[in-house]
Write a protein that holds these residues in place. Sequence first.
Motif, PDB file in Angstrom:
ATOM      1  N   GLU A 194      -6.532   1.084   1.492  1.00  0.00           N
ATOM      2  CA  GLU A 194      -6.325  -0.268   0.978  1.00  0.00           C
ATOM      3  C   GLU A 194      -6.840  -1.350   1.927  1.00  0.00           C
ATOM      4  O   GLU A 194      -6.687  -2.536   1.653  1.00  0.00           O
ATOM      5  N   ALA A 211       1.843   3.120  -3.649  1.00  0.00           N
ATOM      6  CA  ALA A 211       1.065   4.157  -4.346  1.00  0.00           C
ATOM      7  C   ALA A 211       1.520   5.548  -3.935  1.00  0.00           C
ATOM      8  O   ALA A 211       1.589   6.470  -4.767  1.00  0.00           O
ATOM      9  N   VAL A 212       1.845   5.737  -2.657  1.00  0.00           N
ATOM     10  CA  VAL A 212       2.309   7.037  -2.177  1.00  0.00           C
ATOM     11  C   VAL A 212       3.680   7.355  -2.764  1.00  0.00           C
ATOM     12  O   VAL A 212       3.946   8.479  -3.212  1.00  0.00           O
ATOM     13  N   ALA A 228       0.821  -1.215   0.000  1.00  0.00           N
ATOM     14  CA  ALA A 228       0.000   0.000   0.000  1.00  0.00           C
ATOM     15  C   ALA A 228       0.856   1.266   0.000  1.00  0.00           C
ATOM     16  O   ALA A 228       0.420   2.319  -0.479  1.00  0.00           O
ATOM     17  N   ASP A 231      -3.250   7.117   6.000  1.00  0.00           N
ATOM     18  CA  ASP A 231      -4.401   7.228   5.102  1.00  0.00           C
ATOM     19  C   ASP A 231      -4.337   6.179   3.999  1.00  0.00           C
ATOM     20  O   ASP A 231      -5.372   5.611   3.611  1.00  0.00           O
ATOM     21  N   HIS A 232      -3.146   5.911   3.497  1.00  0.00           N
ATOM     22  CA  HIS A 232      -2.995   4.933   2.419  1.00  0.00           C
ATOM     23  C   HIS A 232      -3.341   3.525   2.885  1.00  0.00           C
ATOM     24  O   HIS A 232      -3.803   2.707   2.098  1.00  0.00           O
TER      25      HIS A 232
END
Length: 239
Positions: A223, A56-57, A53, A218-219
Amino acid sequence: MEQLQWLAVVRHGQSTGNVTAQDAETAGIEEIDIPERDADVPLSDLGREQAKAVGAVLAEASPQVAVVSPYLRARQTAELALAGLDVPMVVDERLRDRELGVLDLLTAYGVQRRLPGEAARRARHGKFYYRPPGGESWADVLLRLRALLRELREDHPGGRVVLVAHEAVVFLVRYLAEGLSEAELMEIAHGTTVANCSISSWRREDGELRPERFNSVDHLHAEGTAPTRQEDVDDEPVR
């Protein structure tokens, strides 16, 4: 000397040791039953999903290099988070976890029972300066981090760097990036657990690194990989 443009630090994903340590603390037993040496503790299944996850960041942030603790849980986190990204990964032993010496594998209860003198000495000196026999204080870890960050500034002027390491490293990078005092750092650290695979970052504005996010998960919620109970315990069993 030109400074870094962007700096981030990711705590490793949930490890099998995190789960075992939390269970031992909750059960009120003295010793944490982890078969591997600390450097070889792997990610749990949840930890692996958390690490993915993070990708993505990082894809959006576009770091130029990832500098990673040599401990297995951190290397696995970085490998999963960087999969598919054109970001070189450099392992640096200065990002290893704080060494606990005689306190290794003891719960807080275990230290009180087996080493009451050390518990009292730690209470007197405080978390920042207390050095367990055979181990390190937070101030000792800072010596490693100061040297590493100085080299990163020299090697990547105006660069974008992500570190993948451990809870104490996250707190201490914040201490250095924001020029905090011991009292300010302890106020932040008191009662705060840096979550597994959380991201903390700073961006240069007006010549200074300014906080962008701290302990952000948050990520993970996006997910569905945030823990459902407090399993992301401090790497240091002794608070």
